[in-house]
Design a protein around this motif. Structure first.
Motif, PDB file in Angstrom:
ATOM      1  N   UNK A 123       0.612  70.922  42.898  1.00 55.96           N
ATOM      2  CA  UNK A 123       1.576  70.617  43.539  1.00 55.96           C
ATOM      3  C   UNK A 123       1.309  69.964  44.944  1.00 55.96           C
ATOM      4  N   UNK A 124       1.607  68.784  45.315  1.00 55.59           N
ATOM      5  CA  UNK A 124       1.301  68.215  46.758  1.00 55.59           C
ATOM      6  C   UNK A 124       1.907  69.476  47.676  1.00 55.59           C
ATOM      7  N   UNK A 125       0.740  68.896  48.756  1.00 52.25           N
ATOM      8  CA  UNK A 125       0.854  70.179  49.753  1.00 52.25           C
ATOM      9  C   UNK A 125       1.836  68.759  51.183  1.00 52.25           C
ATOM     10  N   UNK A 126       2.880  69.302  51.098  1.00 52.97           N
ATOM     11  CA  UNK A 126       3.779  68.668  52.512  1.00 52.97           C
ATOM     12  C   UNK A 126       3.788  69.697  52.966  1.00 52.97           C
ATOM     13  N   UNK A 127       4.064  71.401  53.097  1.00 55.58           N
ATOM     14  CA  UNK A 127       4.344  71.863  53.669  1.00 55.58           C
ATOM     15  C   UNK A 127       3.554  71.906  55.324  1.00 55.58           C
ATOM     16  N   UNK A 128       5.415  71.999  56.205  1.00 58.75           N
ATOM     17  CA  UNK A 128       5.155  72.616  57.438  1.00 58.75           C
ATOM     18  C   UNK A 128       4.881  70.952  57.952  1.00 58.75           C
ATOM     19  N   UNK A 129       4.988  69.819  57.019  1.00 60.41           N
ATOM     20  CA  UNK A 129       4.510  68.371  58.343  1.00 60.41           C
ATOM     21  C   UNK A 129       5.546  68.048  58.928  1.00 60.41           C
ATOM     22  N   UNK A 130       7.328  68.597  58.538  1.00 59.15           N
ATOM     23  CA  UNK A 130       7.955  67.675  59.324  1.00 59.15           C
ATOM     24  C   UNK A 130       8.368  66.867  59.013  1.00 59.15           C
ATOM     25  N   UNK A 131       8.618  66.289  57.454  1.00 61.08           N
ATOM     26  CA  UNK A 131       8.432  64.779  57.825  1.00 61.08           C
ATOM     27  C   UNK A 131      10.034  64.373  57.780  1.00 61.08           C
ATOM     28  N   UNK A 132      11.087  64.648  57.498  1.00 61.04           N
ATOM     29  CA  UNK A 132      12.295  64.932  58.052  1.00 61.04           C
ATOM     30  C   UNK A 132      12.059  64.320  58.746  1.00 61.04           C
ATOM     31  N   UNK A 133      11.639  64.620  60.229  1.00 59.74           N
ATOM     32  CA  UNK A 133      12.363  64.393  61.518  1.00 59.74           C
ATOM     33  C   UNK A 133      11.315  62.595  61.488  1.00 59.74           C
ATOM     34  N   UNK A 134      10.496  62.044  60.838  1.00 56.73           N
ATOM     35  CA  UNK A 134       9.908  60.950  60.377  1.00 56.73           C
ATOM     36  C   UNK A 134      10.271  59.802  59.513  1.00 56.73           C
ATOM     37  N   UNK A 135      11.384  60.074  58.670  1.00 51.17           N
ATOM     38  CA  UNK A 135      11.931  59.699  57.636  1.00 51.17           C
ATOM     39  C   UNK A 135      11.136  59.796  56.702  1.00 51.17           C
ATOM     40  N   UNK A 136       9.440  60.624  56.353  1.00 56.23           N
ATOM     41  CA  UNK A 136       8.995  60.171  54.860  1.00 56.23           C
ATOM     42  C   UNK A 136       9.813  61.100  53.845  1.00 56.23           C
ATOM     43  N   UNK A 137      10.073  60.597  52.968  1.00 58.66           N
ATOM     44  CA  UNK A 137      10.827  60.766  51.552  1.00 58.66           C
ATOM     45  C   UNK A 137       9.866  61.544  50.848  1.00 58.66           C
ATOM     46  N   UNK A 138      10.475  62.906  49.995  1.00 58.84           N
ATOM     47  CA  UNK A 138       9.385  63.141  49.098  1.00 58.84           C
ATOM     48  C   UNK A 138      10.329  62.957  47.759  1.00 58.84           C
ATOM     49  N   UNK A 139       9.442  63.147  46.538  1.00 61.38           N
ATOM     50  CA  UNK A 139       9.841  62.614  44.956  1.00 61.38           C
ATOM     51  C   UNK A 139      10.275  64.052  44.636  1.00 61.38           C
ATOM     52  N   UNK A 140      10.874  63.788  42.747  1.00 54.03           N
ATOM     53  CA  UNK A 140      11.277  65.709  42.336  1.00 54.03           C
ATOM     54  C   UNK A 140       9.882  66.086  42.312  1.00 54.03           C
TER      55      UNK A 140
END
Ligand SMILES: Cc1cc2nc3c(=O)[nH]c(=O)nc-3n(C[C@H](O)[C@H](O)[C@H](O)COP(=O)(O)OP(=O)(O)OC[C@H]3O[C@@H](n4cnc5c(N)ncnc54)[C@H](O)[C@@H]3O)c2cc1C
Length: 484
Positions: free
Chosen positions: A286-303
Motif C-alpha cells: 500500500x502506498x506510504x503517505x502516513x503523516x505527510x500532511x498532504x491535505x494541507x498542501x492540496x495533494x490528493x489521494x486515490x482510492x
C-alpha cells in the motif's frame, strides 16, 4: 507555533531515498541544481534493503541448494547438506550492506547532495505566502524546516495485510521480517500467490520449510496468463509446495502448540483448516503517505491510497511531484527510477515528458521465472482488440531439452490481422533475461512474421520466442530444431 531551525532554499527537496528518490537526485544534481533528501529509515529504500536485493540473494542461494539436491543429469551424483540460517542471513546482509554503500550512500556523497535523517511532513502557512515547506523531525533530535522550489514525494509502499479476524493477535511475517528470521520455520503458510508470495514460498520450500500457499483468485500469478500460473503451480507441486487457489482466508488463531491455524473458505462454501508454524502475509503493498500532511498542501489521494498525479507525475499542487510505488504505478524499481528522472526533467526543466508503459516487462523470480511484457490474451480482449495467440510448451525448445527441464512455455498474443506482437509471456529458467527480446518486439511493433524470421542463437531460451512465433504459421511438430 512550530519551532524549527535552519531554513534553506533548494531547487528540489525529496522525501524518501529509494529508487525513485535517487534517480531524481542524480538527474537534478547533473543539472547543477541544489537537492536535499530526507529519509527516516535506511538509505536506499525498499529495493536494496528489504526488496529486490535480499530476496534475489536468498533465492539464488536456495536455487543452488535445489540444484544440488536435484539429480537431473544421468551420471552426475549430487547432494546438499543442511542449511545454516545464521550464515545464510549474514551472507545476505553483507551483500545488502555492500550494495547499499556502493550504490546509494557513496553515490550521494559523490554527487554531494544533502541527506537529512528524519521524518518529513508538509507544512503550509498561507500567511508566509511562500507555498509549501517541509518540517523534518530529525532522528538525532530537533526539527528542521526545508523550503524548495519543488518537492518530490517518493515514499514508496509498505506491506498491506487484509482485515482477517485474528491476524493481528496471532501475528504474521511480511517478506521483510521473513527474510530476517534467525531460524527457518518448520512450516509456513503463505497468504498471497502473486510475485512476493510466490518468491517467498519457493525460497522457504527450497531451504527445507514445509510450505503452503493460499490465493483468493482462481490461479497463481492471477494477473498473468492462466497458462503461466498453471505452470508455476505444477512446479510447486513437484517441489512439495501445496497450493490452495480460489480459497479465502477467513480467520486465524493460535493452535495449542504455538503455531497457527488458518480457516479457508472455498468457492463452494466448503471450509478447510490449515496449520503452520508461521504465517507470511504477501497480499500486496500500500502506498506510504502516513503523516505527510498532504491535505494541507492540496495533494490528493486515490482510492487505493496512491498519490494522484498527472501523466507528468505532478500532483494537484504544481510544486509537488510524486514518483515510484507511492503513485500506485507498477511496483518495480525500474519504474520508480524512470519516474524519478522524469520528475527532475519535468519539475526543473519543464520538459513535459511522459512514460510509455506498453512495453514494461514484469518478472516473478521463481524458478522457473515467469516473465511477461505487453498485453495478456484477456487484456487484449478487454481492450476490444482482435487477437490470436499461441502457446509453445517448453518441451519444443531445445535449450530446455538439453537442460532436462521442460516445465514452462512461451505464449505470444498477436493482433489480427496485422500480426503485430501485443504481448509475450515466458515461463522458463532465464525467462527474465529472454523477455528483453520480446520487450523490443513489442516496443518496435514487430509482427509475428518478423519475429519468426529473425536470427536466434540455437540452444538458447531466446530461440523459444522465435519458435513460438513460427507456430502461428506451422504446426508445432513441424518446427525444426534449428528454427530455420
Ligand atoms: C520482497 C520484494 C521484492 C522485490 N523485488 C523486486 C525485483 O526483483 N525487481 C523490481 O524491479 N522490483 C522489486 N520489488 C519492488 C521494488 O522494491 C519497489 O518497486 C521499489 O523499491 C520502490 O521504490 P520507491 O523509490 O518508490 O520507494 P522505496 O524504495 O520504498 O523508498 C521509499 C523511502 O521513503 C522513506 N519514507 C517514507 N515516508 C517518509 C517520510 N515521511 N519521511 C522520510 N522518509 C520517508 C522510506 O523509509 C523508504 O526508505 C520488490 C519489492 C519487495 C517488497
Amino acid at each position: 507555533m512550530e519551532q524549527a531551525s535552519g531554513e534553506h532554499r533548494y531547487d528540489l527537496a525529496i522525501i524518501g531515498s529509494g529508487g525513485a528518490a535517487f534517480a531524481a537526485a542524480i538527474a537534478a544534481s547533473r543539472k547543477d541544481r541544489r537537492v536535499v533528501m530526507v529519509e527516516r529509515d535506511r538509505i536506499g529504500g525498499t529495493c536494496v534493503n528489504t526488496g529486490c536485493v535480499p530476496s534475489k540473494a536468498l533465492l539464488a542461494a536456495a536455487q543452488a541448494r535445489h540444484v544440488a539436491r536435484d539429480a537431473r543429469f544421468p551420471g552426475i551424483a549430487t547432494n546438499a547438506g543442511p542449511v545454516d540460517p545464521a550464515a545464510l542471513l549474514a551472507g545476505k546482509q553483507a551483500l545488502v550492506d555492500q550494495l547499499q554503500a556502493d550504490k546509494y550512500i557513496d553515490l550521494a556523497a559523490a554527487y554531494g547532495w544533502e541527506v537529512v535523517a528524519g521524518q518529513a511532513r508538509f507544512t503550509h502557512d498561507p500567511a508566509d505566502g511562500d507555498g509549501p515547506a517541509l518540517r523534518v523531525d530529525q532522528l538525532d533530535g530537533g526539527t528542521r524546516r526545508i523550503q524548495a522550489a519543488h518537492y518530490l514525494v517518493a515514499t514508496g509502499s509498505a506491506p498491506l495485510a487484509p482485515p482477517i479476524p485474528g491476524l493481528e493477535e496471532v501475528g504474521y511475517l511480511t517478506s521483510t521480517t521473513a527474510m530476517e528470521l534467525p531460524e527457518l520455520p518448520g512450516s509456513l503458510l503463505v497468504v498471497g500467490g502473486n510475485a512476493v508470495g510466490l518468491e517467498q514460498a519457493q525460497l522457504f520450500a527450497r531451504l527445507g520449510t514445509s510450505v503452503a500457499v493460499v490465493e483468493l483468485l482462481d490461479r497463481l500469478a492471477p494477473l498473468e496468463e492462466p497458462e503461466a500460473g498453471a505452470a508455476i503451480a505444477g512446479v510447486f507441486a513437484d517441489e512439495g509446495i501445496s497450493v490452495h487457489i480460489g480459497a479465502q482466508l477467513t480467520r486465524v488463531a493460535r493452535d495449542g502448540e504455538g503455531g497457527v491455524v488458518a480457516v479457508l473458505r472455498r468457492r463452494a462454501g466448503r471450509t478447510q483448516e490449515l496449520r503452520a508454524e508461521r504465517l507470511l502475509v504477501a497480499t500486496g503493498r500500500w502506498p506510504v503517505t502516513d503523516g505527510l500532511n498532504l491535505d494541507a498542501v492540496g495533494v490528493k489521494l486515490g482510492e487505493r491510497g496512491q498519490i494522484l498525479v498527472d501523466e507528468q507525475l505532478c500532483t494537484h499542487n504544481p510544486r509537488i511531484w510524486a514518483a515510484g510505488d507511492v503513485t500506485g504505478a507498477p511496483q518495480f524499481v525500474y519504474v520508480a527510477a524512470a519516474h524519478g528522472t522524469l520528475v527532475a526533467d519535468n519539475a526543473l526543466d519543464q520538459a513535459g515528458r511522459t512514460l510509455d508503459y506498453r512495453h514494461l516487462p514484469r518478472v516473478i523470480f521463481t524458478s522457473p521465472q515467469l516473465a511477461a511484457v505487453g498485453l495478456t490474451d484477456a487484456q487484449a480482449a478487454q481492450h476490444g482488440i482482435a487477437c490470436t495467440c499461441r502457446v509453445l510448451p517448453l518441451a519444443h525448445v531445445p535449450r530446455a531439452l538439453v537442460d532436462r527441464d521442460t516445465r514452462g512455455l512461451v505464449k505470444i498474443v498477436a493482433e489480427r490481422p496485422s500480426g503485430r506482437v501485443l504481448g509475450v509471456t515466458m515461463v522458463a529458467d532465464g525467462a527474465g533475461d529472454a523477455i528483453l527480446a520480446a520487450v523490443y518486439a513489442v516496443r518496435l511493433g514487430m509482427t509475428i512474421g518478423e519475429l519468426a524470421d529473425t536470427w536466434a542463437p540455437y540452444l538458447t531460451l531466446g530461440e523459444g520466442l522465435k519458435l513460438a512465433a513460427q507456430t502461428f504459421t506451422r504446426d508445432i511438430t513441424e518446427l525444426s530444431c534449428c528454427a530455420a
